[in-house]
Design a protein around this motif. Structure first.
Motif, PDB file in Angstrom:
ATOM      1  N   ASN A   1     -14.694  13.949  20.179  1.00 44.47           N
ATOM      2  CA  ASN A   1     -14.037  14.770  19.171  1.00 44.47           C
ATOM      3  C   ASN A   1     -13.786  13.996  17.883  1.00 44.47           C
ATOM      4  O   ASN A   1     -13.869  14.556  16.788  1.00 44.47           O
ATOM      5  CB  ASN A   1     -12.705  15.316  19.720  1.00 44.47           C
ATOM      6  CG  ASN A   1     -12.861  16.634  20.444  1.00 44.47           C
ATOM      7  OD1 ASN A   1     -13.002  17.678  19.820  1.00 44.47           O
ATOM      8  ND2 ASN A   1     -12.859  16.585  21.765  1.00 44.47           N
ATOM      9  N   LEU A   2     -13.504  12.700  18.022  1.00 40.05           N
ATOM     10  CA  LEU A   2     -13.252  11.893  16.830  1.00 40.05           C
ATOM     11  C   LEU A   2     -14.523  11.694  16.006  1.00 40.05           C
ATOM     12  O   LEU A   2     -14.536  11.927  14.792  1.00 40.05           O
ATOM     13  CB  LEU A   2     -12.674  10.537  17.226  1.00 40.05           C
ATOM     14  CG  LEU A   2     -12.431   9.554  16.078  1.00 40.05           C
ATOM     15  CD1 LEU A   2     -11.385  10.095  15.117  1.00 40.05           C
ATOM     16  CD2 LEU A   2     -12.012   8.192  16.622  1.00 40.05           C
ATOM     17  N   THR A   3     -15.616  11.276  16.674  1.00 41.10           N
ATOM     18  CA  THR A   3     -16.815  10.903  15.919  1.00 41.10           C
ATOM     19  C   THR A   3     -17.772  12.061  15.667  1.00 41.10           C
ATOM     20  O   THR A   3     -18.440  12.101  14.635  1.00 41.10           O
ATOM     21  CB  THR A   3     -17.577   9.772  16.645  1.00 41.10           C
ATOM     22  OG1 THR A   3     -18.007  10.242  17.937  1.00 41.10           O
ATOM     23  CG2 THR A   3     -16.690   8.543  16.814  1.00 41.10           C
ATOM     24  N   GLN A   4     -17.827  13.010  16.599  1.00 38.30           N
ATOM     25  CA  GLN A   4     -18.828  14.071  16.476  1.00 38.30           C
ATOM     26  C   GLN A   4     -18.283  15.372  15.920  1.00 38.30           C
ATOM     27  O   GLN A   4     -19.063  16.246  15.535  1.00 38.30           O
ATOM     28  CB  GLN A   4     -19.465  14.345  17.848  1.00 38.30           C
ATOM     29  CG  GLN A   4     -20.062  13.118  18.518  1.00 38.30           C
ATOM     30  CD  GLN A   4     -21.013  12.370  17.601  1.00 38.30           C
ATOM     31  OE1 GLN A   4     -20.768  11.242  17.205  1.00 38.30           O
ATOM     32  NE2 GLN A   4     -22.108  13.029  17.219  1.00 38.30           N
ATOM     33  N   VAL A   5     -16.985  15.512  15.888  1.00 32.26           N
ATOM     34  CA  VAL A   5     -16.393  16.740  15.341  1.00 32.26           C
ATOM     35  C   VAL A   5     -15.570  16.410  14.098  1.00 32.26           C
ATOM     36  O   VAL A   5     -15.873  16.862  12.993  1.00 32.26           O
ATOM     37  CB  VAL A   5     -15.520  17.478  16.384  1.00 32.26           C
ATOM     38  CG1 VAL A   5     -14.950  18.766  15.788  1.00 32.26           C
ATOM     39  CG2 VAL A   5     -16.340  17.796  17.635  1.00 32.26           C
ATOM     40  N   PHE A   6     -14.525  15.582  14.282  1.00 29.58           N
ATOM     41  CA  PHE A   6     -13.643  15.261  13.157  1.00 29.58           C
ATOM     42  C   PHE A   6     -14.423  14.643  11.999  1.00 29.58           C
ATOM     43  O   PHE A   6     -14.389  15.138  10.862  1.00 29.58           O
ATOM     44  CB  PHE A   6     -12.538  14.308  13.617  1.00 29.58           C
ATOM     45  CG  PHE A   6     -11.523  13.979  12.560  1.00 29.58           C
ATOM     46  CD1 PHE A   6     -10.317  14.657  12.507  1.00 29.58           C
ATOM     47  CD2 PHE A   6     -11.764  13.000  11.598  1.00 29.58           C
ATOM     48  CE1 PHE A   6      -9.374  14.358  11.525  1.00 29.58           C
ATOM     49  CE2 PHE A   6     -10.847  12.705  10.614  1.00 29.58           C
ATOM     50  CZ  PHE A   6      -9.640  13.387  10.591  1.00 29.58           C
ATOM     51  N   MET A   7     -15.132  13.539  12.282  1.00 30.91           N
ATOM     52  CA  MET A   7     -15.797  12.820  11.207  1.00 30.91           C
ATOM     53  C   MET A   7     -16.955  13.611  10.601  1.00 30.91           C
ATOM     54  O   MET A   7     -17.178  13.562   9.381  1.00 30.91           O
ATOM     55  CB  MET A   7     -16.302  11.467  11.714  1.00 30.91           C
ATOM     56  CG  MET A   7     -15.203  10.480  12.047  1.00 30.91           C
ATOM     57  SD  MET A   7     -14.028  10.215  10.696  1.00 30.91           S
ATOM     58  CE  MET A   7     -15.123   9.657   9.395  1.00 30.91           C
TER      59      MET A   7
ATOM     60  N   GLY B   1     -18.809  16.315   5.957  1.00 30.75           N
ATOM     61  CA  GLY B   1     -19.459  17.494   5.381  1.00 30.75           C
ATOM     62  C   GLY B   1     -18.693  18.051   4.199  1.00 30.75           C
ATOM     63  O   GLY B   1     -19.291  18.473   3.197  1.00 30.75           O
ATOM     64  N   PHE B   2     -17.362  18.047   4.310  1.00 24.16           N
ATOM     65  CA  PHE B   2     -16.542  18.504   3.187  1.00 24.16           C
ATOM     66  C   PHE B   2     -16.751  17.607   1.971  1.00 24.16           C
ATOM     67  O   PHE B   2     -16.931  18.089   0.845  1.00 24.16           O
ATOM     68  CB  PHE B   2     -15.070  18.519   3.585  1.00 24.16           C
ATOM     69  CG  PHE B   2     -14.135  18.873   2.453  1.00 24.16           C
ATOM     70  CD1 PHE B   2     -13.872  20.192   2.148  1.00 24.16           C
ATOM     71  CD2 PHE B   2     -13.538  17.878   1.693  1.00 24.16           C
ATOM     72  CE1 PHE B   2     -13.025  20.524   1.098  1.00 24.16           C
ATOM     73  CE2 PHE B   2     -12.690  18.198   0.643  1.00 24.16           C
ATOM     74  CZ  PHE B   2     -12.437  19.534   0.345  1.00 24.16           C
ATOM     75  N   LEU B   3     -16.745  16.301   2.184  1.00 22.51           N
ATOM     76  CA  LEU B   3     -16.954  15.367   1.074  1.00 22.51           C
ATOM     77  C   LEU B   3     -18.342  15.544   0.470  1.00 22.51           C
ATOM     78  O   LEU B   3     -18.506  15.494  -0.760  1.00 22.51           O
ATOM     79  CB  LEU B   3     -16.773  13.930   1.552  1.00 22.51           C
ATOM     80  CG  LEU B   3     -15.343  13.506   1.890  1.00 22.51           C
ATOM     81  CD1 LEU B   3     -15.334  12.131   2.536  1.00 22.51           C
ATOM     82  CD2 LEU B   3     -14.466  13.513   0.643  1.00 22.51           C
TER      83      LEU B   3
ATOM     84  N   GLY C   1      -8.804  20.443  11.315  1.00 25.00           N
ATOM     85  CA  GLY C   1      -9.068  21.858  11.567  1.00 25.00           C
ATOM     86  C   GLY C   1     -10.323  22.074  12.398  1.00 25.00           C
ATOM     87  O   GLY C   1     -10.382  22.980  13.239  1.00 25.00           O
ATOM     88  N   ALA C   2     -11.328  21.246  12.192  1.00 25.61           N
ATOM     89  CA  ALA C   2     -12.577  21.391  12.941  1.00 25.61           C
ATOM     90  C   ALA C   2     -12.370  21.083  14.417  1.00 25.61           C
ATOM     91  O   ALA C   2     -12.919  21.778  15.289  1.00 25.61           O
ATOM     92  CB  ALA C   2     -13.636  20.459  12.353  1.00 25.61           C
ATOM     93  N   VAL C   3     -11.591  20.039  14.714  1.00 24.89           N
ATOM     94  CA  VAL C   3     -11.302  19.719  16.111  1.00 24.89           C
ATOM     95  C   VAL C   3     -10.539  20.860  16.769  1.00 24.89           C
ATOM     96  O   VAL C   3     -10.864  21.299  17.879  1.00 24.89           O
ATOM     97  CB  VAL C   3     -10.515  18.399  16.215  1.00 24.89           C
ATOM     98  CG1 VAL C   3     -10.030  18.171  17.651  1.00 24.89           C
ATOM     99  CG2 VAL C   3     -11.374  17.235  15.761  1.00 24.89           C
ATOM    100  N   VAL C   4      -9.524  21.359  16.079  1.00 30.01           N
ATOM    101  CA  VAL C   4      -8.729  22.472  16.620  1.00 30.01           C
ATOM    102  C   VAL C   4      -9.617  23.690  16.866  1.00 30.01           C
ATOM    103  O   VAL C   4      -9.542  24.342  17.914  1.00 30.01           O
ATOM    104  CB  VAL C   4      -7.578  22.805  15.655  1.00 30.01           C
ATOM    105  CG1 VAL C   4      -6.947  24.150  16.014  1.00 30.01           C
ATOM    106  CG2 VAL C   4      -6.527  21.703  15.677  1.00 30.01           C
ATOM    107  N   ALA C   5     -10.487  24.003  15.911  1.00 29.56           N
ATOM    108  CA  ALA C   5     -11.337  25.181  16.034  1.00 29.56           C
ATOM    109  C   ALA C   5     -12.358  25.041  17.157  1.00 29.56           C
ATOM    110  O   ALA C   5     -12.843  26.047  17.687  1.00 29.56           O
ATOM    111  CB  ALA C   5     -12.057  25.447  14.716  1.00 29.56           C
ATOM    112  N   SER C   6     -12.688  23.796  17.521  1.00 30.83           N
ATOM    113  CA  SER C   6     -13.678  23.587  18.583  1.00 30.83           C
ATOM    114  C   SER C   6     -13.076  23.674  19.978  1.00 30.83           C
ATOM    115  O   SER C   6     -13.818  23.741  20.971  1.00 30.83           O
ATOM    116  CB  SER C   6     -14.355  22.222  18.406  1.00 30.83           C
ATOM    117  OG  SER C   6     -13.463  21.166  18.739  1.00 30.83           O
TER     118      SER C   6
END
Length: 484
Positions: free
Chosen positions: A45-51, A56-58, A351-356
């Motif tokens: 979740n840290l490396t493949q979702v959060f980061m 992607g936002f940046l 938000g991405a981690v939560v949504a996943s």
């Protein structure tokens, strides 16, 4: 347990952010707490979702953060923002002090100047004007909020604010999405906000309340306050610590050369959005090396980036003699964009981690089941997330990352135009974000030497109440007439 973890992670993020902890640390920690409760793999979740989502936002929006901050710093150091504010004050006179402050803030922020640059320039001017007119200084923050943080942030067509840019890749829209509805919403916010401020002024005069006592050095202390800095960079796109760097001109810019870059931003943005980009052959975007994307996904960001670049060039060309340390000014502007961009990106990763998480399906189903249809549920979702994060841009991106594609599909099935969804989402994010823990509110009060007890109620009335009124009007008109 999964839903409990989601709530615990969000509570930790809100609580410690309000206490001044850096979102750069809080967001990944809170995301991992939510994943832990849900029994999900932490490192993945840290490396493949959060980061991945933060990066992607940046990748999408860092050019706007960067160019906007550089432009704001150039306008500040050249004396252009001061000139625009002084011009408004001179033209409107002492009898229309509140209107002068509101319009000065609106002019510079709609022209692309970063919010905190406007705060630090307009607040001292407002103190001088309010003191001369014997208007209570507790109304200064509300007047500045009305001009800088309401209609020019979320409603006016073409505004280059990051909030107006965020929905564009999701909905394939431009900065001028639903222009008619945006103008109507802007007029509602402006008229209702001015009515409230003039009503408050009249009540103060009847009660014999004057300007009050100033707190000396409040603006300077706020610029150096690390707690203010942490909250500010989560809320908007400029790191106030960089205002002390570079070198300000000792003489203000002539008003014509101060206003010209603001006009360039709006004009170039309009021409790029509606004339230039639609006529370009961009079939190359379908290639793998360009991300296999479409013009609709990138046109909005391209338009704003080109407009801000043109404004930067214009500012330097017209004010070169008043920029004694051009390299240091531009370096300070560039540096001012980094912490805000990464702070908001961290919120996006959270938000991405939560949504996943599987438990998020419960939240999604609840949001989509809200009475009133997709526009109402979209407005509620962006409102809630902006309120919880204290950031319109962070809350808006989290909402659209999690639910954007769902709303695109809902819009296609129900005949709701993407431009209408764009405008509802942006105005929705710009309402309840102005809660007491919002970084812009905390920073502005510190700059003005005031407290929440002094001024927050009036900020609520001009910042939240007027925006909610405009949001209701846009949803009602959009539901009845469609996007226009």
């Amino acid at each position: 347990m999964g839903l409990l973890g989601l709530l615990v992670g969000l509570a930790l993020l809100v609580l410690f952010a309000f206490r001044g902890w850096s979102v750069l640390l809080l967001a990944p920690f809170a995301a991992l707490v939510a994943a832990l409760f849900g029994g999900e793999p932490l490192l993945a979740n840290l490396t493949q979702v959060f980061m991945v989502h933060a990066a992607g936002f940046l990748a999408q929006f860092f050019p706007i953060f960067l160019l906007g901050a550089v432009f704001g710093k150039l306008m500040d150091d050249s004396g252009a923002v001061t000139s625009v504010a002084a011009f408004m004050a001179e033209r409107l006179g002492e009898r229309r002090v509140i209107l002068a402050v509101v319009l000065a803030g609106a002019a510079v922020t709609y022209g692309g100047v970063s919010l905190f640059v406007a705060f630090f320039v307009i607040a001292p001017m407002a103190r001088s004007l309010f003191r001369a007119a014997s208007i209570p200084r507790r109304l200064i923050p509300a007047a500045i909020v009305l001009g800088t943080s309401t209609f020019t942030m979320s409603a006016l067509p073409g505004t280059p604010s990051i909030q107006n840019a965020i929905p564009m890749p999701f909905f394939g829209t431009t900065p001028f999405a639903a222009p008619g509805l945006g103008i109507i919403a802007s007029l509602i916010m402006l008229a209702a906000g001015l009515w409230w401020l003039h009503r408050a002024e009249a009540a103060a005069r009847r009660a014999g309340e004057g300007y009050g006592d100033d707190i000396e050095g409040a603006t300077e202390r706020a610029a150096a306050d690390e707690l203010v800095r942490e909250r500010a960079t989560t809320a908007r796109e400029f790191d106030p610590a960089e205002l002390q760097h570079g070198q300000r001109s000792e003489r203000p810019s002539p008003v014509w050369s101060a206003i010209a870059p603001l006009i360039v931003v709006v004009t170039v943005n309009l021409v790029m959005s509606l004339v230039v980009l639609p006529r370009l052959d961009v079939s190359y975007l379908a290639e793998q090396r360009f991300g296999e994307t479409t013009l609709a996904a990138v046109a909005g960001v391209w338009s704003v980036a080109v407009a801000l670049t043109a404004a930067i060039v214009t500012t330097i060309a017209l004010n070169r003699a008043r920029l004694p340390a051009l390299r240091r000014t531009m370096d300070a502007g560039a540096n001012a964009s980094v912490l805000p961009a990464f702070s908001v990106a961290s919120l996006v990763g959270f938000g991405a981690v939560v949504a996943s998480l599987p438990a998020f399906a419960i939240v999604r189903d609840w949001v989509l089941a809200i009475e009133g249809g997709p526009l109402v549920s979209l407005a509620v979702a962006t409102n809630i997330l902006a309120a919880l994060t204290g950031s319109a841009s962070g809350g808006l991106t989290i909402a659209l990352d999690a639910l954007g594609q769902t709303y695109v599909e809902l819009g296609a099935r129900t005949g709701i135009a993407p431009a209408l969804m764009h405008r509802v989402a942006v105005i929705g994010a710009g309402t309840l974000d102005i809660l007491p823990h919002n970084g812009a509110v905390v920073s502005l009060l510190a700059i003005c030497g005031l407290t929440h007890r002094d001024s927050y109620f009036d900020i609520v009335m001009v910042g939240i109440a007027t925006s909610l009124l405009a949001l209701v009007a846009v949803i009602a008109l959009g539901s009845a007439l469609g996007s226009f």
